[in-house]
Write a protein that holds these residues in place. Structure first.
Motif, PDB file in Angstrom:
ATOM      1  N   PHE A 140      40.208  -8.039  12.653  1.00 20.78           N
ATOM      2  CA  PHE A 140      39.356  -7.180  11.821  1.00 20.78           C
ATOM      3  C   PHE A 140      37.786  -7.157  12.488  1.00 20.78           C
ATOM      4  CE2 PHE A 140      42.552  -9.438   9.111  1.00 20.78           C
ATOM      5  CZ  PHE A 140      43.126  -8.518   8.359  1.00 20.78           C
ATOM      6  N   ASN A 141      37.245  -6.120  11.914  1.00 25.37           N
ATOM      7  CA  ASN A 141      35.835  -6.257  12.211  1.00 25.37           C
ATOM      8  C   ASN A 141      35.128  -7.256  11.377  1.00 25.37           C
ATOM      9  OD1 ASN A 141      33.001  -5.394  11.739  1.00 25.37           O
ATOM     10  ND2 ASN A 141      33.576  -3.248  12.747  1.00 25.37           N
ATOM     11  N   LYS A 142      34.300  -7.872  12.237  1.00 26.70           N
ATOM     12  CA  LYS A 142      33.665  -9.072  11.632  1.00 26.70           C
ATOM     13  C   LYS A 142      32.757  -8.961  10.586  1.00 26.70           C
ATOM     14  CE  LYS A 142      33.210 -12.208  15.712  1.00 26.70           C
ATOM     15  NZ  LYS A 142      33.772 -13.374  15.080  1.00 26.70           N
ATOM     16  N   ASN A 143      32.316  -7.509  10.404  1.00 26.53           N
ATOM     17  CA  ASN A 143      31.499  -6.862   9.347  1.00 26.53           C
ATOM     18  C   ASN A 143      32.356  -6.458   8.086  1.00 26.53           C
ATOM     19  OD1 ASN A 143      28.930  -7.616  10.609  1.00 26.53           O
ATOM     20  ND2 ASN A 143      29.179  -5.958  11.660  1.00 26.53           N
ATOM     21  N   ASN A 144      33.468  -6.625   8.044  1.00 27.76           N
ATOM     22  CA  ASN A 144      34.448  -5.939   7.059  1.00 27.76           C
ATOM     23  C   ASN A 144      35.054  -7.334   6.386  1.00 27.76           C
ATOM     24  OD1 ASN A 144      35.737  -4.337   5.607  1.00 27.76           O
ATOM     25  ND2 ASN A 144      36.837  -3.059   7.184  1.00 27.76           N
ATOM     26  N   ALA A 145      34.175  -8.219   5.887  1.00 33.66           N
ATOM     27  CA  ALA A 145      34.943  -9.256   5.171  1.00 33.66           C
ATOM     28  C   ALA A 145      35.930  -8.964   4.041  1.00 33.66           C
ATOM     29  CB  ALA A 145      33.888 -10.038   4.494  1.00 33.66           C
ATOM     30  N   GLU A 146      35.539  -7.929   3.131  1.00 33.43           N
ATOM     31  CA  GLU A 146      36.172  -7.550   2.080  1.00 33.43           C
ATOM     32  C   GLU A 146      37.528  -7.087   2.364  1.00 33.43           C
ATOM     33  OE1 GLU A 146      35.892  -4.500  -1.668  1.00 33.43           O
ATOM     34  OE2 GLU A 146      34.286  -4.378  -0.477  1.00 33.43           O
ATOM     35  N   LEU A 147      37.845  -6.242   3.199  1.00 32.22           N
ATOM     36  CA  LEU A 147      39.061  -5.756   3.546  1.00 32.22           C
ATOM     37  C   LEU A 147      40.009  -6.820   4.117  1.00 32.22           C
ATOM     38  CD1 LEU A 147      41.075  -3.398   4.084  1.00 32.22           C
ATOM     39  CD2 LEU A 147      40.190  -3.109   6.380  1.00 32.22           C
ATOM     40  N   GLU A 148      39.175  -7.796   4.994  1.00 34.65           N
ATOM     41  CA  GLU A 148      39.791  -8.999   5.708  1.00 34.65           C
ATOM     42  C   GLU A 148      40.253  -9.893   4.574  1.00 34.65           C
ATOM     43  OE1 GLU A 148      38.744 -12.888   8.274  1.00 34.65           O
ATOM     44  OE2 GLU A 148      37.061 -11.343   8.348  1.00 34.65           O
ATOM     45  N   GLU A 149      39.721 -10.191   3.531  1.00 35.94           N
ATOM     46  CA  GLU A 149      40.034 -11.203   2.582  1.00 35.94           C
ATOM     47  C   GLU A 149      41.324 -10.451   1.852  1.00 35.94           C
ATOM     48  OE1 GLU A 149      38.256 -13.225  -1.525  1.00 35.94           O
ATOM     49  OE2 GLU A 149      36.970 -12.196  -0.196  1.00 35.94           O
ATOM     50  N   LYS A 150      41.239  -9.124   1.546  1.00 36.37           N
ATOM     51  CA  LYS A 150      42.177  -8.322   0.725  1.00 36.37           C
ATOM     52  C   LYS A 150      43.686  -8.406   1.436  1.00 36.37           C
ATOM     53  CE  LYS A 150      41.328  -4.353  -0.911  1.00 36.37           C
ATOM     54  NZ  LYS A 150      40.598  -2.933  -1.107  1.00 36.37           N
ATOM     55  N   VAL A 151      43.457  -8.084   2.807  1.00 38.51           N
ATOM     56  CA  VAL A 151      44.683  -8.093   3.569  1.00 38.51           C
ATOM     57  C   VAL A 151      45.083  -9.356   3.819  1.00 38.51           C
ATOM     58  CG1 VAL A 151      45.761  -7.482   5.980  1.00 38.51           C
ATOM     59  CG2 VAL A 151      44.105  -5.755   4.986  1.00 38.51           C
ATOM     60  N   ASN A 152      44.238 -10.482   4.026  1.00 38.47           N
ATOM     61  CA  ASN A 152      45.023 -11.877   4.390  1.00 38.47           C
ATOM     62  C   ASN A 152      45.489 -12.493   3.069  1.00 38.47           C
ATOM     63  OD1 ASN A 152      45.010 -13.745   6.458  1.00 38.47           O
ATOM     64  ND2 ASN A 152      43.793 -14.994   4.974  1.00 38.47           N
TER      65      ASN A 152
END
Length: 247
Positions: free
Chosen positions: A213-225
């Protein structure tokens, strides 16, 4: 006055209709864009016009859980991380190994699969183990961990980079390289499809596969993870892997 009110009501109704249409009546789904390199069976490969495989099915299960539409972009492997960094893609899934070099550029999810790097040689090769690879001409797919490890261990002057594993294997068959270092699962496919090749018994490197993931896209990273971890916990990921890799 009545005429003015009628006009205002008509304008308001038109505006509401436009919003409803453009939002699909609040049913239009957001799109999850996944970058991959569909030259890596059984993780991702072409079946007709479709891209299928472990990564494609895991990504679809994640998208379904999040209520999103999945869009898969087939690109060169070495353009996945730069594309995710630039925001062109939401995430990258391509049998991608977590390592220190990549962690400088992107974040990774929980690991969803294990990979093993192996060495493909001709059946009559004098390379009998990984120790015999030193000083030989090694074929790899550009920017893969096979490329990274081989370059570090055996020197850049001994490593020839190819666009994908299939081209590297053809170079081996044509005696342009002495061996190919690649993930075990696609290695099995290449050996099965080409007579006169074998995989060395000794493994080269073990590794973890994850989503980048892009390091600046924490919201999507958290949802996908979170979705991925739920799919691991309920056995969905294991079922998908078992569909493509027989025990």
């Amino acid at each position: 006055m009545k005429k003015f009110l009628a006009i205002m009501i008509a304008v308001l109704m038109l505006a509401l209709t436009f919003v409803a249409c453009s939002n699909g009546g609040n049913t239009e789904k957001a799109t999850l864009v996944m970058a991959t390199n569909a030259e890596f069976p059984p993780y991702e490969f072409h079946e007709g016009d479709a891209i299928v495989g472990i990564d494609a099915e895991v990504a679809q299960a994640i998208a379904d859980k999040l209520g999103m539409e999945l869009k898969i972009e087939d690109v060169a492997f070495d353009s996945i991380i730069p594309g995710v960094q630039a925001g062109k893609y939401d995430m990258g899934m391509a049998g991608m190994t977590v390592n220190e070099e990549r962690l400088k550029s992107v974040n990774f999810s929980t690991s969803y699969a294990k990979g093993v790097q192996v060495v493909i040689v001709k059946e009559d090769s004098d390379i009998k183990s990984v120790d015999d690879v030193a000083g030989k001409k090694i074929g790899v797919q550009t920017s893969t961990t096979g490329d990274i490890y081989a370059t570090d261990d055996f020197g850049e002057e001994n490593v020839t980079k190819f666009d994908n594993g299939a081209v590297a294997v053809q170079a081996l068959l044509g005696d342009k390289v002495d061996c190919v270092i690649i993930d075990n699962e696609p290695a099995k496919s290449y050996v099965a499809a080409n007579e006169g090749l074998k995989i060395l018994d000794t493994e080269y490197v073990e590794e973890d596969y994850a989503i980048c993931f892009n390091k600046n896209n924490a919201e999507l990273e958290e949802k996908v993870n979170k979705a991925l971890e739920e799919l691991i916990a309920d056995g969905t990921v294991d079922k998908i892997v078992a569909k493509y890799i027989k025990a």
